[in-house]
Design a protein around this motif. Structure first.
Motif, mmCIF file in Angstrom:
data_model
loop_
_atom_site.group_PDB
_atom_site.id
_atom_site.type_symbol
_atom_site.label_atom_id
_atom_site.label_comp_id
_atom_site.label_asym_id
_atom_site.label_seq_id
_atom_site.Cartn_x
_atom_site.Cartn_y
_atom_site.Cartn_z
ATOM 1 N N LEU A 98 18.350 -11.720 -29.323
ATOM 2 C CA LEU A 98 18.861 -12.435 -30.493
ATOM 3 C C LEU A 98 17.802 -13.389 -31.014
ATOM 4 N N VAL A 99 17.611 -13.382 -32.319
ATOM 5 C CA VAL A 99 16.740 -14.348 -32.994
ATOM 6 C C VAL A 99 17.473 -14.823 -34.236
ATOM 7 N N GLY A 100 17.655 -16.122 -34.336
ATOM 8 C CA GLY A 100 18.397 -16.659 -35.472
ATOM 9 C C GLY A 100 17.916 -18.045 -35.842
ATOM 10 N N PRO A 101 18.359 -18.537 -36.976
ATOM 11 C CA PRO A 101 17.940 -19.873 -37.420
ATOM 12 C C PRO A 101 18.497 -20.958 -36.500
ATOM 13 N N GLY A 127 24.995 -11.753 -25.735
ATOM 14 C CA GLY A 127 25.671 -10.724 -24.956
ATOM 15 C C GLY A 127 26.460 -9.764 -25.833
ATOM 16 N N GLU A 128 27.101 -10.292 -26.868
ATOM 17 C CA GLU A 128 27.837 -9.427 -27.792
ATOM 18 C C GLU A 128 26.893 -8.519 -28.574
ATOM 19 N N VAL A 129 25.735 -9.023 -28.936
ATOM 20 C CA VAL A 129 24.749 -8.204 -29.643
ATOM 21 C C VAL A 129 24.270 -7.063 -28.759
ATOM 22 N N LEU A 130 23.970 -7.355 -27.499
ATOM 23 C CA LEU A 130 23.526 -6.311 -26.578
ATOM 24 C C LEU A 130 24.610 -5.263 -26.370
ATOM 25 N N GLN A 131 25.870 -5.709 -26.288
ATOM 26 C CA GLN A 131 26.960 -4.770 -26.103
ATOM 27 C C GLN A 131 27.092 -3.823 -27.284
ATOM 28 N N ARG A 132 26.940 -4.341 -28.498
ATOM 29 C CA ARG A 132 27.005 -3.485 -29.684
ATOM 30 C C ARG A 132 25.851 -2.493 -29.707
ATOM 31 N N HIS A 133 24.670 -2.945 -29.321
ATOM 32 C CA HIS A 133 23.518 -2.044 -29.284
ATOM 33 C C HIS A 133 23.737 -0.920 -28.274
ATOM 34 N N ALA A 139 26.748 6.162 -28.687
ATOM 35 C CA ALA A 139 27.342 7.023 -29.710
ATOM 36 C C ALA A 139 26.315 7.984 -30.294
ATOM 37 N N MET A 140 25.066 7.573 -30.381
ATOM 38 C CA MET A 140 24.027 8.448 -30.913
ATOM 39 C C MET A 140 23.656 9.562 -29.940
ATOM 40 N N LEU A 141 23.761 9.293 -28.654
ATOM 41 C CA LEU A 141 23.354 10.276 -27.647
ATOM 42 C C LEU A 141 24.506 11.140 -27.160
ATOM 43 N N HIS A 142 25.742 10.702 -27.379
ATOM 44 C CA HIS A 142 26.900 11.449 -26.882
ATOM 45 C C HIS A 142 27.929 11.562 -28.000
ATOM 46 N N LYS A 143 28.109 12.788 -28.506
ATOM 47 C CA LYS A 143 29.037 13.041 -29.598
ATOM 48 C C LYS A 143 30.056 14.081 -29.156
ATOM 49 N N ARG A 144 31.251 13.970 -29.694
ATOM 50 C CA ARG A 144 32.300 14.926 -29.359
ATOM 51 C C ARG A 144 33.281 15.030 -30.513
ATOM 52 N N LEU A 145 33.907 16.200 -30.639
ATOM 53 C CA LEU A 145 34.927 16.412 -31.654
ATOM 54 C C LEU A 145 35.874 17.506 -31.178
ATOM 55 N N THR A 146 37.022 17.597 -31.833
ATOM 56 C CA THR A 146 38.040 18.581 -31.506
ATOM 57 C C THR A 146 38.171 19.570 -32.650
ATOM 58 N N VAL A 147 38.146 20.859 -32.327
ATOM 59 C CA VAL A 147 38.272 21.905 -33.334
ATOM 60 C C VAL A 147 39.315 22.918 -32.862
ATOM 61 N N PHE A 148 39.807 23.692 -33.810
ATOM 62 C CA PHE A 148 40.758 24.762 -33.505
ATOM 63 C C PHE A 148 40.095 26.097 -33.857
#
Length: 220
Positions: A98-101, A127-133, A139-148
């Motif tokens: 984190l870097v801020g004013p 800590g919240e910033v790291l969790q979001r990262h 999400a970028m490395l693991h994707k999933r979807l449901t199809v019929f």
């Protein structure tokens, strides 16, 4: 058959003799009640009382630098203007989380000194910033979807392995019971979508080839 009331009583005494070399068993109450394999609470308590305390990790607290609980808060000069900024760096990391004013002090010249309250807020925010990262990277490395497809429901997953030299992705299909039915290796730029997943299933789970480039399953 009951004995007559006037029958003489009979007392039988049996004496057992043990060999001279047989081990003797102590039948005193103390020996019967004491189990030498159990821990002695009194001994453990005394040992704990005489165990020297572990040294605390030194903490650094100054107006512009705090180091505590695995975090370092540093007040630095803002490169964009005449103000100040604060950066939060977690131990073991090369880049700040984190870097801020940072607030100007009362003299309108020097930065406001760091204190415990400000440090706690910075740790929480960093800590919240790291969790979001981490969530975004996952999400970028693991994707999933449901199809019929084929009159059934499928769970299709794409897991990317970001290797420095040979990155790749794994495409997997799971049936409605959660059992893995097929798995193939695909390029890391494979674009998972409803159309590409359905085509893969209806095509017999064959590995996508270069001939399908331009279809949704391949990124341009």
């Amino acid at each position: 058959m009951p004995m007559p009331s006037d029958a003489p009583s009979l007392t039988v005494s049996i004496a057992l003799e043990l060999p001279l070399d047989a081990p003797r068993t102590d039948t005193t109450p103390t020996a019967l009640m004491t189990n030498p394999t159990l821990p002695d609470p009194t001994r453990d308590e005394a040992q704990a009382l005489f165990t020297p305390p572990q040294p605390d990790v030194p903490a650094l607290r100054s107006d512009r630098l705090w180091q505590l609980d695995g975090w370092t808060a540093r007040v630095i000069k803002n490169e964009d203007d005449d103000g100040w900024a604060v950066e939060m760096l977690q131990d073991g990391e090369a880049e700040p989380a984190l870097v801020g004013p940072w607030t100007m002090g009362r003299d309108k010249k020097n930065p406001k000194p760091l204190d415990q309250s400000a440090f706690n807020t910075l740790v929480k925010t960093a800590g919240e910033v790291l969790q979001r990262h981490r969530q975004q990277a996952h999400a970028m490395l693991h994707k999933r979807l449901t199809v019929f497809a084929l009159d059934a429901q499928w769970d299709v997953r794409l897991d990317i392995t970001p290797d420095e030299y040979e990155p790749y992705a794994t495409l997997s299909a799971f049936d409605a019971l959660g059992e893995e039915v097929a798995q193939v290796r695909v390029p890391p730029d494979f674009r998972l979508g409803v159309a590409s997943a359905t085509a893969w299933i209806t095509g017999g789970f064959a590995r996508p080839t270069q001939a399908t480039r331009g279809f949704e399953g391949w990124s341009e």
